[in-house]
Design a protein around this motif. Structure first.
Motif, short mmCIF file in Angstrom:
data_model
loop_
_atom_site.label_atom_id
_atom_site.label_comp_id
_atom_site.label_asym_id
_atom_site.label_seq_id
_atom_site.Cartn_x
_atom_site.Cartn_y
_atom_site.Cartn_z
N UNK A 79 -2.67 10.70 17.76
CA UNK A 79 -2.55 9.47 16.98
C UNK A 79 -3.24 8.31 17.71
N UNK A 80 -3.34 7.19 16.98
CA UNK A 80 -3.72 5.93 17.64
C UNK A 80 -2.79 4.84 17.15
N UNK A 81 -2.71 3.78 17.95
CA UNK A 81 -1.90 2.62 17.62
C UNK A 81 -2.80 1.39 17.75
N UNK A 82 -2.54 0.40 16.91
CA UNK A 82 -3.36 -0.81 16.98
C UNK A 82 -2.57 -1.98 16.41
N UNK A 83 -2.85 -3.16 16.92
CA UNK A 83 -2.30 -4.38 16.37
C UNK A 83 -3.33 -5.05 15.49
N UNK A 86 0.84 -1.19 0.00
CA UNK A 86 0.00 0.00 0.00
C UNK A 86 0.88 1.25 0.00
N UNK A 87 1.47 1.58 -1.15
CA UNK A 87 2.43 2.69 -1.18
C UNK A 87 1.80 4.07 -0.98
N UNK A 88 0.51 4.21 -1.16
CA UNK A 88 -0.13 5.53 -1.03
C UNK A 88 -1.17 5.57 0.07
N UNK A 89 -2.11 4.66 0.01
CA UNK A 89 -3.26 4.70 0.92
C UNK A 89 -3.69 3.29 1.28
N UNK A 90 -4.23 3.14 2.49
CA UNK A 90 -4.59 1.82 2.99
C UNK A 90 -5.86 1.94 3.83
N UNK A 91 -6.71 0.93 3.78
CA UNK A 91 -7.91 0.86 4.61
C UNK A 91 -7.78 -0.32 5.56
N UNK A 92 -7.95 -0.04 6.86
CA UNK A 92 -7.93 -1.10 7.86
C UNK A 92 -9.34 -1.26 8.43
N UNK A 93 -9.57 -2.41 9.03
CA UNK A 93 -10.86 -2.70 9.64
C UNK A 93 -10.65 -3.00 11.12
N UNK A 94 -11.38 -2.28 11.97
CA UNK A 94 -11.38 -2.59 13.40
C UNK A 94 -12.72 -3.24 13.70
N UNK A 95 -12.70 -4.55 13.88
CA UNK A 95 -13.94 -5.27 14.15
C UNK A 95 -13.68 -6.42 15.11
N UNK A 96 -13.28 -7.56 14.61
CA UNK A 96 -13.13 -8.74 15.46
C UNK A 96 -11.70 -8.96 15.93
N UNK A 97 -10.75 -8.82 15.03
CA UNK A 97 -9.38 -9.22 15.33
C UNK A 97 -8.44 -8.02 15.34
N UNK A 98 -8.41 -7.34 16.45
CA UNK A 98 -7.43 -6.28 16.67
C UNK A 98 -7.02 -6.35 18.13
N UNK A 99 -5.90 -5.76 18.47
CA UNK A 99 -5.43 -5.78 19.85
C UNK A 99 -4.59 -4.54 20.13
N UNK A 100 -4.38 -4.31 21.41
CA UNK A 100 -3.53 -3.20 21.88
C UNK A 100 -3.91 -1.85 21.26
N UNK A 101 -5.20 -1.55 21.20
CA UNK A 101 -5.64 -0.24 20.70
C UNK A 101 -5.27 0.80 21.75
N UNK A 102 -4.41 1.73 21.37
CA UNK A 102 -3.98 2.82 22.24
C UNK A 102 -4.33 4.12 21.54
N UNK A 103 -5.01 5.00 22.26
CA UNK A 103 -5.48 6.25 21.66
C UNK A 103 -4.86 7.42 22.41
N UNK A 104 -4.19 8.28 21.68
CA UNK A 104 -3.55 9.48 22.23
C UNK A 104 -4.16 10.71 21.55
N UNK A 105 -3.72 11.87 21.97
CA UNK A 105 -4.29 13.12 21.46
C UNK A 105 -4.05 13.31 19.97
#
Length: 158
Positions: free
Chosen positions: A84-88, A63-82
């Motif tokens: 940015x966010x981080x997710x596995x 995905x050299x330009x743009x990417x779409x991710x899905x947060x639904x069933x299989x994600x982990x370590x969602x961290x939300x800051x002012x």
């Protein structure tokens, strides 16, 4: 009498973009704390080359330009800051850590309630380049006409 275009000295487009990105942060913060309620799930599209984005090299290559991710069933370590966010997430069964500044996001969709936000990222681009979805854990999203889509693009001048 003719209408003349007057340039605003107030950066309304920047203020609105910032406020709408704060909506994404607040929603993700609630999910990080309480989990996804009901049938809610999110499709988040972002610029992979935007400043501050950190994703594995194999995803940059795919995905050299743009990417779409899905947060639904299989994600982990969602961290939300002012700022940015981080997710596995797992891509082709490879666990990956993503670091995404809100400023890199071009779209946020919750198809469970037909809610979508679209963001203007760079005045030099007229349309995002076509890209495939990351396919981490969900189907392609289709937002019907008449949905709650908020598109913000004031055609900002630089």
């Amino acid at each position: 009498m003719t209408e003349e275009h007057v340039d605003s000295l107030i950066p309304y487009d920047d203020v609105v973009q910032e406020a709408l990105r704060a909506v994404v942060g607040r929603v993700l913060g609630d999910v990080a704390r309480d989990g996804l309620p009901g049938d809610h799930h999110f499709y988040i599209t972002f610029k992979t080359q935007a400043p501050g984005v950190a994703i594995p090299q194999h995803l940059h290559e795919r995905f050299p330009d743009e990417m779409t991710i899905v947060l639904q069933h299989k994600y982990w370590d969602l961290k939300v800051e002012a700022e940015h966010f981080e997710v596995g997430l797992s891509f082709s069964q490879i666990p990956s850590h993503l670091f995404i500044p809100y400023s890199a996001i071009t779209a946020f969709v919750d198809p469970a309630v037909d809610f979508a936000l679209q963001f203007h990222v760079d005045a030099g681009e007229s349309e995002p380049e076509p890209h495939e979805e990351a396919g981490n854990d969900g189907p392609t999203v289709v937002v019907e006409d008449g949905s709650n889509v908020v598109s913000v693009d004031f055609g900002r001048k630089k």
